[in-house]
Design an enzyme around this catalytic site. Sequence first.
Site, PDB file in Angstrom:
ATOM      1  N   GLY A 113      -0.980   2.478   9.001  1.00 59.85           N
ATOM      2  CA  GLY A 113      -0.348   1.625  10.047  1.00 59.85           C
ATOM      3  C   GLY A 113       1.213   2.079  10.113  1.00 59.85           C
ATOM      4  N   GLY A 145       4.961   1.322  10.108  1.00 59.11           N
ATOM      5  CA  GLY A 145       5.874   0.096   9.808  1.00 59.11           C
ATOM      6  C   GLY A 145       7.191   0.244  10.814  1.00 59.11           C
ATOM      7  N   ASP A 149       2.980  -2.262  12.919  1.00 55.41           N
ATOM      8  CA  ASP A 149       3.103  -3.658  12.193  1.00 55.41           C
ATOM      9  C   ASP A 149       4.699  -3.980  12.348  1.00 55.41           C
ATOM     10  OD1 ASP A 149       2.301  -5.242   9.416  1.00 55.41           O
ATOM     11  OD2 ASP A 149       4.598  -4.972   9.308  1.00 55.41           O
ATOM     12  N   TYR A 183      11.870  -9.190  12.034  1.00 55.03           N
ATOM     13  CA  TYR A 183      12.418  -7.919  12.108  1.00 55.03           C
ATOM     14  C   TYR A 183      13.217  -7.735  13.786  1.00 55.03           C
ATOM     15  CZ  TYR A 183       8.568  -6.776   9.027  1.00 55.03           C
ATOM     16  OH  TYR A 183       7.895  -6.680   7.911  1.00 55.03           O
ATOM     17  N   LYS A 224       3.931 -11.470  12.505  1.00 55.14           N
ATOM     18  CA  LYS A 224       4.262 -12.445  11.138  1.00 55.14           C
ATOM     19  C   LYS A 224       4.902 -13.498  11.303  1.00 55.14           C
ATOM     20  CE  LYS A 224       4.383  -8.194   8.405  1.00 55.14           C
ATOM     21  NZ  LYS A 224       5.206  -7.186   8.816  1.00 55.14           N
ATOM     22  N   HIS A 270       3.988 -14.739   6.818  1.00 52.38           N
ATOM     23  CA  HIS A 270       5.025 -13.560   5.998  1.00 52.38           C
ATOM     24  C   HIS A 270       4.997 -13.716   4.687  1.00 52.38           C
ATOM     25  CE1 HIS A 270       8.101 -10.712   7.667  1.00 52.38           C
ATOM     26  NE2 HIS A 270       7.644 -10.508   6.613  1.00 52.38           N
ATOM     27  N   SER A 308       0.395 -12.746   3.682  1.00 49.10           N
ATOM     28  CA  SER A 308       1.217 -11.765   3.113  1.00 49.10           C
ATOM     29  C   SER A 308       2.050 -12.078   1.909  1.00 49.10           C
ATOM     30  CB  SER A 308       2.305 -11.272   4.282  1.00 49.10           C
ATOM     31  OG  SER A 308       3.082 -10.046   3.717  1.00 49.10           O
ATOM     32  N   ASN A 309       1.915 -11.510   1.042  1.00 50.16           N
ATOM     33  CA  ASN A 309       2.826 -11.996  -0.070  1.00 50.16           C
ATOM     34  C   ASN A 309       2.218 -13.108  -0.779  1.00 50.16           C
ATOM     35  OD1 ASN A 309       5.137  -9.874  -0.033  1.00 50.16           O
ATOM     36  ND2 ASN A 309       5.554 -11.025   1.764  1.00 50.16           N
ATOM     37  N   ASN A 349      12.060   8.577  11.738  1.00 50.41           N
ATOM     38  CA  ASN A 349      12.310  10.147  12.161  1.00 50.41           C
ATOM     39  C   ASN A 349      11.181  10.686  12.602  1.00 50.41           C
ATOM     40  OD1 ASN A 349      11.956  12.849  10.653  1.00 50.41           O
ATOM     41  ND2 ASN A 349      14.157  12.612  10.543  1.00 50.41           N
ATOM     42  N   LYS A 350      11.416  11.526  13.532  1.00 50.05           N
ATOM     43  CA  LYS A 350      10.210  12.190  14.456  1.00 50.05           C
ATOM     44  C   LYS A 350       9.350  13.159  13.326  1.00 50.05           C
ATOM     45  CE  LYS A 350      11.175  11.771  19.132  1.00 50.05           C
ATOM     46  NZ  LYS A 350      11.323  12.259  20.554  1.00 50.05           N
ATOM     47  N   LYS A 354       5.515  12.235  12.065  1.00 51.38           N
ATOM     48  CA  LYS A 354       4.445  13.435  12.416  1.00 51.38           C
ATOM     49  C   LYS A 354       3.901  13.665  11.140  1.00 51.38           C
ATOM     50  CE  LYS A 354       4.091  17.026  15.448  1.00 51.38           C
ATOM     51  NZ  LYS A 354       4.846  17.853  16.456  1.00 51.38           N
TER      52      LYS A 354
HETATM   53  P1  NAP Z   1       8.183   2.332   3.365  1.00 46.91           P
HETATM   54  O1  NAP Z   1       7.059   2.386   4.344  1.00 46.91           O
HETATM   55  O2  NAP Z   1       7.863   2.315   1.851  1.00 46.91           O
HETATM   56  O3  NAP Z   1       9.277   3.730   3.640  1.00 46.91           O
HETATM   57  C1  NAP Z   1      10.390   3.838   3.039  1.00 46.91           C
HETATM   58  C2  NAP Z   1      11.160   4.893   3.650  1.00 46.91           C
HETATM   59  O4  NAP Z   1      10.641   6.199   3.309  1.00 46.91           O
HETATM   60  C3  NAP Z   1      11.717   4.878   5.022  1.00 46.91           C
HETATM   61  O5  NAP Z   1      13.024   4.261   5.155  1.00 46.91           O
HETATM   62  C4  NAP Z   1      11.660   6.335   5.596  1.00 46.91           C
HETATM   63  O6  NAP Z   1      12.971   6.606   6.097  1.00 46.91           O
HETATM   64  C5  NAP Z   1      11.149   7.028   4.463  1.00 46.91           C
HETATM   65  N1  NAP Z   1      10.008   8.015   4.939  1.00 46.91           N
HETATM   66  C6  NAP Z   1       9.080   7.866   5.840  1.00 46.91           C
HETATM   67  N2  NAP Z   1       8.273   8.722   5.727  1.00 46.91           N
HETATM   68  C7  NAP Z   1       8.764   9.634   4.898  1.00 46.91           C
HETATM   69  C8  NAP Z   1       8.102  11.102   4.469  1.00 46.91           C
HETATM   70  N3  NAP Z   1       7.175  11.553   4.887  1.00 46.91           N
HETATM   71  N4  NAP Z   1       8.834  11.591   3.393  1.00 46.91           N
HETATM   72  C9  NAP Z   1       9.966  11.047   3.075  1.00 46.91           C
HETATM   73  N5  NAP Z   1      10.523   9.955   3.381  1.00 46.91           N
HETATM   74  C10 NAP Z   1       9.836   9.042   4.214  1.00 46.91           C
HETATM   75  O7  NAP Z   1       9.193   1.347   3.979  1.00 46.91           O
HETATM   76  P2  NAP Z   1       9.256  -0.255   4.181  1.00 46.91           P
HETATM   77  O8  NAP Z   1       9.896  -0.413   5.503  1.00 46.91           O
HETATM   78  O9  NAP Z   1       9.678  -0.758   2.986  1.00 46.91           O
HETATM   79  O10 NAP Z   1       7.555  -0.549   4.397  1.00 46.91           O
HETATM   80  C11 NAP Z   1       6.617  -0.391   5.314  1.00 46.91           C
HETATM   81  C12 NAP Z   1       6.387  -1.527   6.680  1.00 46.91           C
HETATM   82  O11 NAP Z   1       5.925  -2.529   5.752  1.00 46.91           O
HETATM   83  C13 NAP Z   1       7.692  -2.043   6.971  1.00 46.91           C
HETATM   84  O12 NAP Z   1       8.292  -1.214   8.102  1.00 46.91           O
HETATM   85  C14 NAP Z   1       7.122  -3.394   7.557  1.00 46.91           C
HETATM   86  O13 NAP Z   1       6.525  -3.159   8.821  1.00 46.91           O
HETATM   87  C15 NAP Z   1       6.323  -3.731   6.468  1.00 46.91           C
HETATM   88  N6  NAP Z   1       6.464  -4.538   5.316  1.00 46.91           N
HETATM   89  C16 NAP Z   1       6.397  -5.838   5.159  1.00 46.91           C
HETATM   90  C17 NAP Z   1       6.828  -6.616   4.344  1.00 46.91           C
HETATM   91  C18 NAP Z   1       6.168  -8.062   3.995  1.00 46.91           C
HETATM   92  O14 NAP Z   1       6.882  -8.825   3.593  1.00 46.91           O
HETATM   93  N7  NAP Z   1       4.925  -8.289   4.631  1.00 46.91           N
HETATM   94  C19 NAP Z   1       7.901  -6.510   3.630  1.00 46.91           C
HETATM   95  C20 NAP Z   1       8.418  -5.020   3.683  1.00 46.91           C
HETATM   96  C21 NAP Z   1       8.009  -4.226   4.496  1.00 46.91           C
HETATM   97  P3  NAP Z   1      13.032   7.491   7.427  1.00 46.91           P
HETATM   98  O15 NAP Z   1      12.948   6.311   8.345  1.00 46.91           O
HETATM   99  O16 NAP Z   1      14.428   7.868   7.522  1.00 46.91           O
HETATM  100  O17 NAP Z   1      12.081   8.601   7.614  1.00 46.91           O
END
Ligand code: NAP
Length: 323
Positions: A20, A22, A50, A55, A84, A117, A166-167, A273-274, A278
Site C-alpha cells: 500500500g 502511505g 492509505d 492527514y 480512518k 484510527h 488500527s492500533n 519522492n518519485k 518507484k
Molecule cells: P514509512 O512508510 O515508515 O516511511 C518512512 C520514510 O521512509 C518516509 O518518510 C520516506 O521518505 C522514506 N522512504 C520511503 N521509501 C524509501 C526508500 N525506498 N528508501 C529510503 N527511504 C525511503 O512512514 P510512515 O509514514 O510512518 O508510515 C507509512 C504510512 O502508514 C503513513 O504514510 C500512513 O499512511 C500510515 N500510518 C498509519 C498510522 C496509524 O496510526 N494507523 C500511523 C502512522 C502511519 P521520502 O518521502 O522522502 O521518500
Amino acid sequence: MDPKSQKVKLNDGHFIPVLGFGTYAPEEVPKSEALEATKFAIEIGFRHVDSAHLYQNEEQVGQAIRSKIADGTVKREDIFYTSKLWCTSLRPELVRPALEKSLKNLQLDYVDLYIIHSPVSLKPGNEFVPKDESGKLIFDSVDLCHTWEALEQCKDAGLAKSIGVSNFNHKQLEKILNKPGLKYKPVCNQVECHPYLNQSKLLEFCKSHDIVLVAYAALGSQLLSEWVNSNNPVLLEDPVLSAIAKKHKQTPALVALRYQIQRGVVVLAKSFNKKRIKENMQVFDFELTPEDMKAIDRLNHNIRYYDFQQGIGHPEYPFSEEY
Ligand code: NAP
C-alpha cells in the site's frame, strides 16, 4: 498474475493489495505533494492507497485517484482506498457523519476500508488534538463496541466495503470479537510493524482470527513528526538489513518491505519522492531466504516510534499491553 497485483483475501470476501501507498506527511509539507505523489504511485502500479481524515489530505488524495480514473489508468474497482475514523469521532452517532465528511473531501462514493484510527477516544469537536490549559489531551469515554456497531452500519449502507481497526492490542480486538451480536469481524488491524517491532505475537493472534495485520512505519517512520519518538535508532541504517540488502543487490528499505510480505503482512510504504516510490514497487522482484527472515526476526527490540505518549492514562491506551 502480475506479481504487482498480489492481493490477500479479507475475512469479508474482499481483497486487499499486499503493498500500500502511505500518504501521511507532517503539516509543513504542502498538500499538493500528496496529490502529485499519489498520482505517480498509481501510474507506476500502486493499487492500495492509505490515508485518513487526520492527514488533512483526503481532498488531494481523492483528486489523484479520480484523475487516474479519468485518464483511463485505472477503474475505481482497481483501487483499494483506506480512510480512518479519527479519535474525536468515536461516539457512535459521530461515525457516519465522519465517514461522509471523508467521502465528501475525497469526492468518492465509498471507501474500500474504514478503520478506527486508534482506540483512544478524544473530546469531540473541531480540534484534532484537543488539549486543556496545561497541554494535556482531553479524553472522551466511549465503549469501542458501540463505535464498532456504527462502523457495521456504515458497511451495511455501502459507504465502506470493509471495516477494521488500527492500533488495537489483542485484548481490544478480543472485546470486539466477543461482542454479543457481532455482525462483522474487523478485517484488519493496522499497527506499527517493522524489524525493530515485529509484532510477532499480535500477528499470530490476528492470523488465528483471520484478521490481516497491516504494517505502518514499515520503513521506520518519518522520524520527524509530533507523533514520533525520534530518540529511537534509524531502522534503514541497521547493519543487518544493509548486509542482507547488499547480498540481494537491493536496498534496506526493500528488504524491510519484503520481510513483511513474506510473513503474511500487508505493508504500507510512504514516499513523496518519485525515485523512492518507484523503488518500493521492486519489492516483488526478489525473495528473502528463510535465513534472511530469521536474521531479521532477531532484530526485534520492541522499539516503537509512534508511542503516542500523550495517550497514556486513557483507559484504552493500547501500548501498555505486551501485544
Ligand atoms: P514509512 O512508510 O515508515 O516511511 C518512512 C520514510 O521512509 C518516509 O518518510 C520516506 O521518505 C522514506 N522512504 C520511503 N521509501 C524509501 C526508500 N525506498 N528508501 C529510503 N527511504 C525511503 O512512514 P510512515 O509514514 O510512518 O508510515 C507509512 C504510512 O502508514 C503513513 O504514510 C500512513 O499512511 C500510515 N500510518 C498509519 C498510522 C496509524 O496510526 N494507523 C500511523 C502512522 C502511519 P521520502 O518521502 O522522502 O521518500
